[in-house]
Design an enzyme around this catalytic site. Structure first.
Site, PDB file in Angstrom:
ATOM      1  N   ASP A 129       0.819  -1.219   0.000  1.00 23.09           N
ATOM      2  CA  ASP A 129       0.000   0.000   0.000  1.00 23.09           C
ATOM      3  C   ASP A 129       0.850   1.266   0.000  1.00 23.09           C
ATOM      4  O   ASP A 129       0.432   2.306   0.509  1.00 23.09           O
ATOM      5  CB  ASP A 129      -0.952   0.022   1.218  1.00 23.09           C
ATOM      6  N   GLY A 158       1.779   2.957  -2.642  1.00 15.14           N
ATOM      7  CA  GLY A 158       1.501   3.832  -3.776  1.00 15.14           C
ATOM      8  C   GLY A 158       2.357   3.509  -4.985  1.00 15.14           C
ATOM      9  O   GLY A 158       2.762   4.403  -5.737  1.00 15.14           O
ATOM     10  N   LYS A 159       2.638   2.215  -5.176  1.00 15.46           N
ATOM     11  CA  LYS A 159       3.466   1.792  -6.313  1.00 15.46           C
ATOM     12  C   LYS A 159       2.827   2.167  -7.645  1.00 15.46           C
ATOM     13  O   LYS A 159       3.513   2.403  -8.643  1.00 15.46           O
ATOM     14  CB  LYS A 159       3.690   0.274  -6.250  1.00 15.46           C
ATOM     15  N   GLY A 201      -3.242  -4.813  -4.767  1.00 13.21           N
ATOM     16  CA  GLY A 201      -3.969  -3.887  -5.622  1.00 13.21           C
ATOM     17  C   GLY A 201      -3.262  -2.563  -5.793  1.00 13.21           C
ATOM     18  O   GLY A 201      -2.600  -2.076  -4.877  1.00 13.21           O
ATOM     19  N   HIS A 202      -3.345  -2.013  -6.990  1.00 14.69           N
ATOM     20  CA  HIS A 202      -2.869  -0.661  -7.266  1.00 14.69           C
ATOM     21  C   HIS A 202      -4.076   0.196  -7.615  1.00 14.69           C
ATOM     22  O   HIS A 202      -4.935  -0.223  -8.393  1.00 14.69           O
ATOM     23  CB  HIS A 202      -1.899  -0.641  -8.448  1.00 14.69           C
ATOM     24  N   THR A 203      -4.151   1.368  -7.040  1.00 19.03           N
ATOM     25  CA  THR A 203      -5.234   2.297  -7.357  1.00 19.03           C
ATOM     26  C   THR A 203      -4.688   3.431  -8.208  1.00 19.03           C
ATOM     27  O   THR A 203      -3.746   4.114  -7.812  1.00 19.03           O
ATOM     28  CB  THR A 203      -5.871   2.860  -6.075  1.00 19.03           C
ATOM     29  N   GLN A 257       2.295  -6.435  -3.185  1.00 23.32           N
ATOM     30  CA  GLN A 257       2.631  -6.448  -1.759  1.00 23.32           C
ATOM     31  C   GLN A 257       3.962  -5.730  -1.540  1.00 23.32           C
ATOM     32  O   GLN A 257       4.212  -4.713  -2.156  1.00 23.32           O
ATOM     33  CB  GLN A 257       2.645  -7.891  -1.206  1.00 23.32           C
ATOM     34  N   GLY A 300     -10.345  -2.814   2.172  1.00 23.92           N
ATOM     35  CA  GLY A 300     -11.039  -1.708   2.821  1.00 23.92           C
ATOM     36  C   GLY A 300     -10.711  -1.578   4.292  1.00 23.92           C
ATOM     37  O   GLY A 300     -11.232  -0.699   4.991  1.00 23.92           O
ATOM     38  N   HIS A 302       3.192  10.633  -0.581  1.00 24.82           N
ATOM     39  CA  HIS A 302       2.530  11.268   0.567  1.00 24.82           C
ATOM     40  C   HIS A 302       3.421  12.261   1.290  1.00 24.82           C
ATOM     41  O   HIS A 302       3.291  12.457   2.499  1.00 24.82           O
ATOM     42  CB  HIS A 302       2.026  10.207   1.561  1.00 24.82           C
TER      43      HIS A 302
END
Length: 428
Positions: free
Chosen positions: A14, A16-17, A41-43, A228, A306, A335
């Site tokens: 998590d 931010g890759k 997951g990537h957003t 991951q 979530g 960030h």
């Protein structure tokens, strides 16, 4: 011959890759996913649309990059087709721009059921699994009973699947005798579902090993997307509170078939603070209002689950470990805008373990559980930096923060995330 650039998470995922991958994919011919499953997951936001990518490499969002799911991935077809359908709805030519390794292992319903049953049986010793069947699928792979994508088309597929369903029913009854699994796991239902998947999957199946080597030999640009992160590695993470694969550089090689000589830059991704989802040790975790503030400012809730993430200050001891494990050549710090909301920022530069100060990370739970962070305080207080396009435009305290990280780790920070949008990034 070209060399593939690799993007790897340095801590617990998590980080931010996706933002770095998104940038690198602008010039990439191929974007590759090498390990894990839909527990990652990537957003990415593209043209105002938010995409949460769990299996398909997010590099495909460039519109010209071929997404490749490598042999090291375990794949849930239901999740895959949800992503495919979503991309098609937004105009992406997935049928011509997605390739899946014929050697990728398939996740079946019994894998997900076993995942949850095993976690239930652990009682007070839970490891925080996502329950998506990743671990049991890898267990079958290494036990040599797993079913790969190419096996869906084999003459004995029906027979093999029946044997697997029957044997896994026995395991489910053993680990969770209170649940009626026979009504939940029926062979004919599973066979029909996955036979239907096979019809849709065949167009994407490919010998990705040969595809990627020919691409490298032809000088094509390749980006490999890590899933991951380093401290979740099955070998080099905080075992047993880890994932079931190797999301480090070794897994990149075995999960794609690329050789060590075909790897170029290896970019490690971090946030300007740290976070973790699930159980396990976390030396710089903040169980106070500061930790809560970081979580809310950084919107720290898992892409896949979530779940609220545990938050804390940046840990440079762990980051140095990630550099060593992966051979990092550069860093991406996301960030930076979030951490700038604090007037004083702490950075962990060593661990105090029963009175002894150590600067080398270890995966020993005994040491990590006893470790107390030794902090260096830096000045924060910078305001909105989304408008900064170069490093020199950053406030002085923000530049000092980045410089401190570089000096400690010994490699350059190449990318700096200054906001949530894909364009909010300084490239050095």
């Amino acid at each position: 011959m070209s060399k593939a650039d690799v993007v790897i998470g340095c801590f617990y995922g998590d980080e931010g890759k996706g933002k770095v991958i998104d940038y690198l994919s602008l010039n990439a011919d191929y974007a590759v996913r090498a390990t894990g499953g839909d527990n990652a997951g990537h957003t990415i936001r593209v043209n105002g649309v938010k995409y949460a990518m769990h299996l398909i490499p997010s590099g495909i969002l460039s519109g010209h990059t071929v997404g490749v799911i490598g042999n090291g991935v375990v794949m849930n077809p239901e999740v895959l087709f949800a992503e495919i359908d979503n991309l098609k709805e937004h105009g992406y030519d997935v049928d011509n721009y997605l390739k899946i390794s014929d050697k990728a292992h398939i996740i079946f319903p019994y894998h997900r059921m076993l995942d949850l049953a095993l976690e239930k049986a652990r009682k007070s010793n839970k490891i925080g699994t996502t329950g998506k069947g990743i671990g049991p699928s890898y267990c079958d792979k290494f036990e040599r009973s797993g079913i790969r994508l190419e096996d869906l088309y084999a003459p004995d597929f029906k027979e093999r699947l029946k044997e697997m369903v029957e044997s896994r029913l026995g395991l489910l009854k053993y680990y969770d005798p209170e649940t009626d699994y026979e009504s939940k796991l029926k062979f004919e239902d599973v066979y029909k579902e996955y036979s239907d998947y096979a019809k849709r999957l065949e167009i994407y199946m490919c010998d990705t090993f040969t595809l990627l080597h020919k691409a490298s030999e032809a000088g094509k640009n390749i980006v490999v997307e890590g899933a991951q992160a380093t401290l979740l590695d099955i070998d080099f993470g905080s075992y047993p509170f880890v994932t079931s694969s190797n999301p480090t550089i070794g897994g990149i090689l075995t999960g794609t078939g690329l050789s060590a000589s075909e790897i170029g830059n290896v970019y490690g991704v971090i946030k300007a603070y740290s976070s973790r989802v699930g159980e396990g040790p976390y030396v710089t975790e903040l169980l106070d209002e500061t930790g809560d503030k970081i979580r809310e400012l950084g919107h720290e809730y898992g892409t896949t689950t979530g779940r609220p993430r545990r938050c804390g200050w940046l840990d440079l001891v762990a980051l140095k470990y990630a550099k060593r494990v992966n051979g990092l050549t550069g860093l991406s710090v996301n960030h930076l805008d979030t951490i700038g909301n604090f007037d004083t920022i702490k950075v962990c530069v060593a661990y105090d373990v029963n009175g002894e100060e150590i600067e080398d990370f270890t995966t020993s739970l005994k040491v990590l559980n006893a470790a107390k962070p030794v902090y260096k305080e830096l000045k924060g207080g910078w305001s909105d930096i989304a408008g900064c396009k170069t490093f020199d435009e950053l406030p002085e305290n923000a530049k000092n923060y980045i410089n401190f990280i570089e000096d400690y780790i010994g490699i350059p920070v190449k990318f700096i995330g200054t906001g949530a949008d894909r364009e909010a990034m300084i490239i050095r």
